[in-house]
Write a protein that holds these residues in place. Structure first.
Motif, PDB file in Angstrom:
ATOM      1  N   MET A  60       0.834  -1.167   0.000  1.00  0.00           N
ATOM      2  CA  MET A  60       0.000   0.000   0.000  1.00  0.00           C
ATOM      3  C   MET A  60       0.878   1.229   0.000  1.00  0.00           C
ATOM      4  O   MET A  60       1.911   1.263   0.655  1.00  0.00           O
ATOM      5  CB  MET A  60      -0.895   0.023   1.225  1.00  0.00           C
ATOM      6  N   ASP A  61       0.410   2.202  -0.734  1.00  0.00           N
ATOM      7  CA  ASP A  61       1.118   3.475  -0.808  1.00  0.00           C
ATOM      8  C   ASP A  61       0.112   4.570  -0.464  1.00  0.00           C
ATOM      9  O   ASP A  61      -0.762   4.899  -1.275  1.00  0.00           O
ATOM     10  CB  ASP A  61       1.691   3.667  -2.216  1.00  0.00           C
ATOM     11  N   TYR A  62       0.213   5.070   0.757  1.00  0.00           N
ATOM     12  CA  TYR A  62      -0.696   6.113   1.214  1.00  0.00           C
ATOM     13  C   TYR A  62      -0.291   7.441   0.592  1.00  0.00           C
ATOM     14  O   TYR A  62       0.840   7.877   0.727  1.00  0.00           O
ATOM     15  CB  TYR A  62      -0.683   6.210   2.746  1.00  0.00           C
TER      16      TYR A  62
ATOM     17  N   SER B 106     -11.329   1.897  -7.046  1.00  0.00           N
ATOM     18  CA  SER B 106     -11.239   1.269  -8.361  1.00  0.00           C
ATOM     19  C   SER B 106     -10.315   0.072  -8.258  1.00  0.00           C
ATOM     20  O   SER B 106      -9.263   0.141  -7.623  1.00  0.00           O
ATOM     21  CB  SER B 106     -10.666   2.242  -9.395  1.00  0.00           C
ATOM     22  N   THR B 107     -10.700  -1.031  -8.884  1.00  0.00           N
ATOM     23  CA  THR B 107      -9.894  -2.252  -8.864  1.00  0.00           C
ATOM     24  C   THR B 107      -9.748  -2.777 -10.276  1.00  0.00           C
ATOM     25  O   THR B 107     -10.736  -2.853 -11.012  1.00  0.00           O
ATOM     26  CB  THR B 107     -10.566  -3.336  -7.996  1.00  0.00           C
ATOM     27  N   ILE B 108      -8.514  -3.119 -10.656  1.00  0.00           N
ATOM     28  CA  ILE B 108      -8.277  -3.739 -11.961  1.00  0.00           C
ATOM     29  C   ILE B 108      -7.424  -4.990 -11.766  1.00  0.00           C
ATOM     30  O   ILE B 108      -6.653  -5.083 -10.818  1.00  0.00           O
ATOM     31  CB  ILE B 108      -7.581  -2.781 -12.961  1.00  0.00           C
ATOM     32  N   VAL B 109      -7.603  -5.944 -12.673  1.00  0.00           N
ATOM     33  CA  VAL B 109      -6.747  -7.128 -12.677  1.00  0.00           C
ATOM     34  C   VAL B 109      -5.449  -6.726 -13.355  1.00  0.00           C
ATOM     35  O   VAL B 109      -5.445  -6.278 -14.499  1.00  0.00           O
ATOM     36  CB  VAL B 109      -7.409  -8.298 -13.430  1.00  0.00           C
ATOM     37  N   HIS B 110      -4.355  -6.859 -12.641  1.00  0.00           N
ATOM     38  CA  HIS B 110      -3.052  -6.458 -13.173  1.00  0.00           C
ATOM     39  C   HIS B 110      -2.329  -7.628 -13.830  1.00  0.00           C
ATOM     40  O   HIS B 110      -1.708  -7.477 -14.872  1.00  0.00           O
ATOM     41  CB  HIS B 110      -2.201  -5.857 -12.056  1.00  0.00           C
ATOM     42  N   GLN B 111      -2.425  -8.805 -13.199  1.00  0.00           N
ATOM     43  CA  GLN B 111      -1.675  -9.951 -13.710  1.00  0.00           C
ATOM     44  C   GLN B 111      -2.341 -11.236 -13.230  1.00  0.00           C
ATOM     45  O   GLN B 111      -2.828 -11.306 -12.097  1.00  0.00           O
ATOM     46  CB  GLN B 111      -0.245  -9.898 -13.190  1.00  0.00           C
ATOM     47  N   VAL B 112      -2.369 -12.248 -14.103  1.00  0.00           N
ATOM     48  CA  VAL B 112      -2.842 -13.575 -13.731  1.00  0.00           C
ATOM     49  C   VAL B 112      -1.717 -14.550 -14.035  1.00  0.00           C
ATOM     50  O   VAL B 112      -1.276 -14.660 -15.181  1.00  0.00           O
ATOM     51  CB  VAL B 112      -4.124 -13.975 -14.498  1.00  0.00           C
TER      52      VAL B 112
ATOM     53  N   VAL C   1      -2.851 -10.788  -9.368  1.00  0.00           N
ATOM     54  CA  VAL C   1      -2.588  -9.515  -8.714  1.00  0.00           C
ATOM     55  C   VAL C   1      -3.660  -8.509  -9.120  1.00  0.00           C
ATOM     56  O   VAL C   1      -3.960  -8.352 -10.312  1.00  0.00           O
ATOM     57  CB  VAL C   1      -1.193  -8.963  -9.112  1.00  0.00           C
ATOM     58  N   LEU C   2      -4.234  -7.845  -8.123  1.00  0.00           N
ATOM     59  CA  LEU C   2      -5.184  -6.762  -8.359  1.00  0.00           C
ATOM     60  C   LEU C   2      -4.521  -5.450  -7.958  1.00  0.00           C
ATOM     61  O   LEU C   2      -3.806  -5.395  -6.953  1.00  0.00           O
ATOM     62  CB  LEU C   2      -6.449  -6.950  -7.527  1.00  0.00           C
ATOM     63  N   LYS C   3      -4.749  -4.404  -8.747  1.00  0.00           N
ATOM     64  CA  LYS C   3      -4.307  -3.065  -8.367  1.00  0.00           C
ATOM     65  C   LYS C   3      -5.536  -2.270  -7.967  1.00  0.00           C
ATOM     66  O   LYS C   3      -6.578  -2.340  -8.628  1.00  0.00           O
ATOM     67  CB  LYS C   3      -3.595  -2.376  -9.531  1.00  0.00           C
TER      68      LYS C   3
ATOM     69  N   GLU D 253      -1.439  -2.783  -4.277  1.00  0.00           N
ATOM     70  CA  GLU D 253      -1.294  -3.954  -5.125  1.00  0.00           C
ATOM     71  C   GLU D 253      -1.497  -5.157  -4.210  1.00  0.00           C
ATOM     72  O   GLU D 253      -0.804  -5.298  -3.201  1.00  0.00           O
ATOM     73  CB  GLU D 253       0.099  -3.965  -5.743  1.00  0.00           C
ATOM     74  N   VAL D 254      -2.471  -6.002  -4.555  1.00  0.00           N
ATOM     75  CA  VAL D 254      -2.845  -7.122  -3.700  1.00  0.00           C
ATOM     76  C   VAL D 254      -2.629  -8.424  -4.465  1.00  0.00           C
ATOM     77  O   VAL D 254      -3.138  -8.583  -5.569  1.00  0.00           O
ATOM     78  CB  VAL D 254      -4.328  -7.009  -3.268  1.00  0.00           C
ATOM     79  N   THR D 255      -1.869  -9.344  -3.881  1.00  0.00           N
ATOM     80  CA  THR D 255      -1.600 -10.636  -4.510  1.00  0.00           C
ATOM     81  C   THR D 255      -2.401 -11.720  -3.802  1.00  0.00           C
ATOM     82  O   THR D 255      -2.349 -11.840  -2.577  1.00  0.00           O
ATOM     83  CB  THR D 255      -0.096 -10.971  -4.434  1.00  0.00           C
ATOM     84  N   PHE D 256      -3.150 -12.480  -4.593  1.00  0.00           N
ATOM     85  CA  PHE D 256      -3.916 -13.617  -4.100  1.00  0.00           C
ATOM     86  C   PHE D 256      -3.264 -14.895  -4.602  1.00  0.00           C
ATOM     87  O   PHE D 256      -2.855 -14.958  -5.757  1.00  0.00           O
ATOM     88  CB  PHE D 256      -5.361 -13.577  -4.630  1.00  0.00           C
TER      89      PHE D 256
END
Length: 72
Positions: free
Chosen positions: A1-3, A16-22, A28-30, A45-48
């Protein structure tokens, strides 16, 4: 996270959420949060990681989920 900027009680925030990479076993969602003045409050940036419920081991991202993530 970048505050980027503080948010206050009463602010209207848009997320807003976008799929960055599969990848094979993860995706990864941004995310971006902006306030009512269209100012960036937070970038994340969230990695599942896909795991098997029984074993806890990483598994391939299920095709049904992969199809949802890559649909345009």
């Amino acid at each position: 996270m970048d505050y980027k900027k503080e948010a206050f009680l009463g602010d209207r925030l848009r997320i807003s959420t976008i799929v960055h990479q599969v990848g094979n076993t993860s995706f990864v969602l941004k995310q971006m949060i902006k306030n009512q003045h269209d100012e960036a409050v937070l970038e994340a940036e969230v990695t599942f990681v896909s795991i098997c419920r029984e074993t806890g081991q990483k598994i391939r991202v299920p095709d049904a989920l992969r199809n949802l993530l890559t649909a345009t």
